[in-house]
Write a protein that holds these residues in place. Structure first.
Motif, PDB file in Angstrom:
ATOM      1  N   PHE A 136       0.844  -1.179   0.000  1.00  0.00           N
ATOM      2  CA  PHE A 136       0.000   0.000   0.000  1.00  0.00           C
ATOM      3  C   PHE A 136       0.889   1.241   0.000  1.00  0.00           C
ATOM      4  CE2 PHE A 136      -1.972  -3.539   2.158  1.00  0.00           C
ATOM      5  CZ  PHE A 136      -3.167  -3.681   1.467  1.00  0.00           C
ATOM      6  N   VAL A 137       0.691   2.097  -0.997  1.00  0.00           N
ATOM      7  CA  VAL A 137       1.556   3.259  -1.212  1.00  0.00           C
ATOM      8  C   VAL A 137       0.724   4.534  -1.177  1.00  0.00           C
ATOM      9  CG1 VAL A 137       3.184   4.377  -2.791  1.00  0.00           C
ATOM     10  CG2 VAL A 137       3.091   1.868  -2.655  1.00  0.00           C
ATOM     11  N   LYS A 138       1.247   5.540  -0.487  1.00  0.00           N
ATOM     12  CA  LYS A 138       0.586   6.845  -0.449  1.00  0.00           C
ATOM     13  C   LYS A 138       1.646   7.931  -0.408  1.00  0.00           C
ATOM     14  CE  LYS A 138      -3.688   8.727   1.445  1.00  0.00           C
ATOM     15  NZ  LYS A 138      -4.761   8.510   2.465  1.00  0.00           N
ATOM     16  N   HIS A 139       1.464   8.961  -1.230  1.00  0.00           N
ATOM     17  CA  HIS A 139       2.432  10.054  -1.348  1.00  0.00           C
ATOM     18  C   HIS A 139       3.832   9.510  -1.665  1.00  0.00           C
ATOM     19  CE1 HIS A 139      -0.567  12.891  -0.011  1.00  0.00           C
ATOM     20  NE2 HIS A 139      -0.787  12.186   1.082  1.00  0.00           N
ATOM     21  N   GLY A 140       3.870   8.462  -2.474  1.00  0.00           N
ATOM     22  CA  GLY A 140       5.143   7.906  -2.925  1.00  0.00           C
ATOM     23  C   GLY A 140       5.862   7.034  -1.921  1.00  0.00           C
ATOM     24  N   LYS A 141       5.225   6.734  -0.775  1.00  0.00           N
ATOM     25  CA  LYS A 141       5.878   5.938   0.254  1.00  0.00           C
ATOM     26  C   LYS A 141       5.040   4.697   0.590  1.00  0.00           C
ATOM     27  CE  LYS A 141       8.175   9.855   2.508  1.00  0.00           C
ATOM     28  NZ  LYS A 141       8.360  10.602   3.785  1.00  0.00           N
ATOM     29  N   VAL A 142       5.736   3.593   0.835  1.00  0.00           N
ATOM     30  CA  VAL A 142       5.050   2.382   1.274  1.00  0.00           C
ATOM     31  C   VAL A 142       4.626   2.577   2.724  1.00  0.00           C
ATOM     32  CG1 VAL A 142       5.281  -0.085   1.761  1.00  0.00           C
ATOM     33  CG2 VAL A 142       6.332   0.883  -0.298  1.00  0.00           C
ATOM     34  N   ILE A 143       3.316   2.498   2.977  1.00  0.00           N
ATOM     35  CA  ILE A 143       2.824   2.727   4.338  1.00  0.00           C
ATOM     36  C   ILE A 143       2.406   1.431   5.024  1.00  0.00           C
ATOM     37  CG2 ILE A 143       2.066   5.059   3.798  1.00  0.00           C
ATOM     38  CD1 ILE A 143      -0.811   3.982   3.671  1.00  0.00           C
ATOM     39  N   ARG A 144       2.237   0.366   4.228  1.00  0.00           N
ATOM     40  CA  ARG A 144       1.845  -0.904   4.837  1.00  0.00           C
ATOM     41  C   ARG A 144       2.067  -2.041   3.848  1.00  0.00           C
ATOM     42  NH1 ARG A 144      -4.085  -2.474   7.537  1.00  0.00           N
ATOM     43  NH2 ARG A 144      -3.515  -4.591   8.165  1.00  0.00           N
ATOM     44  N   GLU A 145       2.312  -3.236   4.384  1.00  0.00           N
ATOM     45  CA  GLU A 145       2.395  -4.454   3.585  1.00  0.00           C
ATOM     46  C   GLU A 145       1.495  -5.506   4.230  1.00  0.00           C
ATOM     47  OE1 GLU A 145       6.526  -5.302   3.754  1.00  0.00           O
ATOM     48  OE2 GLU A 145       7.051  -3.953   2.100  1.00  0.00           O
ATOM     49  N   LEU A 146       0.927  -6.378   3.402  1.00  0.00           N
ATOM     50  CA  LEU A 146       0.012  -7.386   3.903  1.00  0.00           C
ATOM     51  C   LEU A 146       0.249  -8.698   3.163  1.00  0.00           C
ATOM     52  CD1 LEU A 146      -2.487  -8.125   5.648  1.00  0.00           C
ATOM     53  CD2 LEU A 146      -3.906  -7.320   3.738  1.00  0.00           C
ATOM     54  N   SER A 147       0.480  -9.770   3.926  1.00  0.00           N
ATOM     55  CA  SER A 147       0.715 -11.087   3.330  1.00  0.00           C
ATOM     56  C   SER A 147      -0.392 -12.036   3.748  1.00  0.00           C
ATOM     57  CB  SER A 147       2.071 -11.634   3.776  1.00  0.00           C
ATOM     58  OG  SER A 147       2.308 -12.913   3.230  1.00  0.00           O
ATOM     59  N   GLY A 148      -0.910 -12.801   2.806  1.00  0.00           N
ATOM     60  CA  GLY A 148      -1.922 -13.793   3.133  1.00  0.00           C
ATOM     61  C   GLY A 148      -3.227 -13.579   2.404  1.00  0.00           C
ATOM     62  N   ALA A 149      -4.159 -14.508   2.601  1.00  0.00           N
ATOM     63  CA  ALA A 149      -5.422 -14.522   1.867  1.00  0.00           C
ATOM     64  C   ALA A 149      -6.594 -14.282   2.800  1.00  0.00           C
ATOM     65  CB  ALA A 149      -5.579 -15.853   1.129  1.00  0.00           C
ATOM     66  N   ASP A 150      -6.689 -13.082   3.335  1.00  0.00           N
ATOM     67  CA  ASP A 150      -7.788 -12.710   4.221  1.00  0.00           C
ATOM     68  C   ASP A 150      -8.538 -11.536   3.587  1.00  0.00           C
ATOM     69  OD1 ASP A 150      -9.468 -11.692   6.203  1.00  0.00           O
ATOM     70  OD2 ASP A 150      -8.123 -12.348   7.805  1.00  0.00           O
ATOM     71  N   PRO A 151      -9.697 -11.799   2.961  1.00  0.00           N
ATOM     72  CA  PRO A 151     -10.441 -10.736   2.274  1.00  0.00           C
ATOM     73  C   PRO A 151     -10.799  -9.563   3.176  1.00  0.00           C
ATOM     74  CG  PRO A 151     -11.281 -12.885   1.636  1.00  0.00           C
ATOM     75  CD  PRO A 151     -10.346 -13.119   2.776  1.00  0.00           C
ATOM     76  N   LYS A 152     -11.233  -9.833   4.403  1.00  0.00           N
ATOM     77  CA  LYS A 152     -11.635  -8.747   5.302  1.00  0.00           C
ATOM     78  C   LYS A 152     -10.456  -7.867   5.682  1.00  0.00           C
ATOM     79  CE  LYS A 152     -15.676 -11.075   7.288  1.00  0.00           C
ATOM     80  NZ  LYS A 152     -16.331 -11.566   8.526  1.00  0.00           N
ATOM     81  N   GLU A 153      -9.304  -8.495   5.917  1.00  0.00           N
ATOM     82  CA  GLU A 153      -8.109  -7.715   6.275  1.00  0.00           C
ATOM     83  C   GLU A 153      -7.671  -6.843   5.108  1.00  0.00           C
ATOM     84  OE1 GLU A 153      -3.793  -8.374   8.500  1.00  0.00           O
ATOM     85  OE2 GLU A 153      -4.868 -10.095   7.653  1.00  0.00           O
ATOM     86  N   LEU A 154      -7.770  -7.386   3.895  1.00  0.00           N
ATOM     87  CA  LEU A 154      -7.413  -6.609   2.710  1.00  0.00           C
ATOM     88  C   LEU A 154      -8.379  -5.435   2.549  1.00  0.00           C
ATOM     89  CD1 LEU A 154      -5.797  -6.151   0.120  1.00  0.00           C
ATOM     90  CD2 LEU A 154      -7.332  -7.771  -1.034  1.00  0.00           C
ATOM     91  N   SER A 155      -9.657  -5.683   2.741  1.00  0.00           N
ATOM     92  CA  SER A 155     -10.661  -4.628   2.623  1.00  0.00           C
ATOM     93  C   SER A 155     -10.400  -3.504   3.618  1.00  0.00           C
ATOM     94  CB  SER A 155     -12.057  -5.213   2.840  1.00  0.00           C
ATOM     95  OG  SER A 155     -13.033  -4.196   2.834  1.00  0.00           O
ATOM     96  N   THR A 156     -10.085  -3.882   4.855  1.00  0.00           N
ATOM     97  CA  THR A 156      -9.813  -2.886   5.894  1.00  0.00           C
ATOM     98  C   THR A 156      -8.582  -2.059   5.549  1.00  0.00           C
ATOM     99  OG1 THR A 156     -10.798  -4.290   7.609  1.00  0.00           O
ATOM    100  CG2 THR A 156      -9.279  -2.564   8.332  1.00  0.00           C
ATOM    101  N   ALA A 157      -7.542  -2.728   5.039  1.00  0.00           N
ATOM    102  CA  ALA A 157      -6.300  -2.026   4.696  1.00  0.00           C
ATOM    103  C   ALA A 157      -6.528  -1.029   3.565  1.00  0.00           C
ATOM    104  CB  ALA A 157      -5.227  -3.039   4.301  1.00  0.00           C
ATOM    105  N   ILE A 158      -7.322  -1.417   2.566  1.00  0.00           N
ATOM    106  CA  ILE A 158      -7.587  -0.518   1.441  1.00  0.00           C
ATOM    107  C   ILE A 158      -8.482   0.634   1.884  1.00  0.00           C
ATOM    108  CG2 ILE A 158      -8.680  -0.347  -0.823  1.00  0.00           C
ATOM    109  CD1 ILE A 158      -7.711  -3.167  -1.421  1.00  0.00           C
ATOM    110  N   GLN A 159      -9.422   0.355   2.778  1.00  0.00           N
ATOM    111  CA  GLN A 159     -10.278   1.408   3.321  1.00  0.00           C
ATOM    112  C   GLN A 159      -9.441   2.450   4.044  1.00  0.00           C
ATOM    113  OE1 GLN A 159     -13.799   0.117   5.516  1.00  0.00           O
ATOM    114  NE2 GLN A 159     -13.460   1.773   6.979  1.00  0.00           N
ATOM    115  N   GLU A 160      -8.460   2.007   4.838  1.00  0.00           N
ATOM    116  CA  GLU A 160      -7.577   2.933   5.541  1.00  0.00           C
ATOM    117  C   GLU A 160      -6.714   3.705   4.549  1.00  0.00           C
ATOM    118  OE1 GLU A 160      -5.451   0.442   8.205  1.00  0.00           O
ATOM    119  OE2 GLU A 160      -7.129   0.174   9.602  1.00  0.00           O
TER     120      GLU A 160
END
Length: 261
Positions: free
Chosen positions: A81-105
């Motif tokens: 996950f990148v914002k303003h040219g910087k990596v702000i988070r990484e996520l490994s694994g197959a959890d749809p809800k966790e991915l949804s939450t990360a993209i929402q943030e």
């Protein structure tokens, strides 16, 4: 916003540099052989419609190793996950809800996305950190482990180079890989182990994920930025693609090495 499938390193660079700096970007790394990726690709596509202000990029981790290495991808599915040219988070694994939450943030949205994913993607699976999905067993006759102890403090670059010189020559055929032959931690390592076993090559290995000094130092020592790296008699042969090309030109390459050994 739809998902953009990245076709090359230059395509990735052009696309990411052409976007407005404030555009949030989420990058999905996947491979065609990892079953959890099929599920998460569908989730990723679904979420791209829910967050039109986010740029969704999809990268085949095996087809584009330069990009994978840049983001230190060692397992799939993997999301950056990148914002303003910087990596702000990484996520490994197959959890749809966790991915949804990360993209929402990432999108900075205060609203909640519907948890009703398409039926084929609704179930959550455990993180796929053992990305190789390995189905072969390790036999002592096929590989000789030369794994060292955890990294020690090195007093100088000369000390590290001397250590690397000994490591690359620790066995006639040495594989520096992510993970072990029994449990590779990336698809490239998995494939190269498979090639060595197919040709009945006895080889030593070193898990570069266990020793960052070796992992970073070997890139400079060999002038080769990615892993796995295969050495024969202390000389770098290359990575997966080079080994495949070598075998295409000379199918007896490993057989001749075995005879010489």
């Amino acid at each position: 916003m739809t998902v953009t499938e990245i076709t090359s390193e230059s395509h990735f660079n052009e696309l990411t540099t052409s976007l407005p700096p404030a555009t949030p970007i989420t990058i999905s790394f996947h491979t065609p052989w990892a079953a959890p990726c099929t599920q998460m690709n569908a989730v990723f596509a679904y979420l791209s419609d829910q967050f039109p202000n986010v740029s969704f990029l999809s990268v085949d981790a095996e087809a584009l190793p330069e990009i994978s290495e840049t983001f230190d991808v060692s397992a799939v599915p993997f999301f950056v996950f990148v914002k303003h040219g910087k990596v702000i988070r990484e996520l490994s694994g197959a959890d749809p809800k966790e991915l949804s939450t990360a993209i929402q943030e990432l999108a900075g949205s205060s609203s909640t996305t519907s948890s009703s994913f398409p039926s084929s993607t609704a179930s959550s699976t455990a993180p796929s950190t053992t990305s190789a999905n390995n189905s072969t067993s390790t036999t002592a006759s096929n590989s000789a482990s030369t794994q060292s102890q955890p990294s020690r403090e090195l007093s100088s670059e000369e000390d590290l180079n001397e250590r690397l010189k000994k490591l690359v020559s620790a066995a006639p055929v040495m594989l520096f890989m992510k993970g072990t032959p029994a449990a590779p931690q990336c698809g490239f390592s998995r494939q190269l182990v498979g090639i060595l076993r197919e040709h009945q090559v006895r080889f030593g290995f070193f898990d570069i994920l266990k020793d960052d000094a070796v992992r970073q130092g070997l890139k400079k020592y060999s002038d080769w930025p990615t892993f796995p790296q295969l050495y024969v008699n202390g000389e770098l042969q290359g990575g997966l693609d080079i080994v495949k090309e070598t075998l295409a030109d000379d199918p007896e390459f490993f057989k001749n090495l075995n005879t010489a050994a």
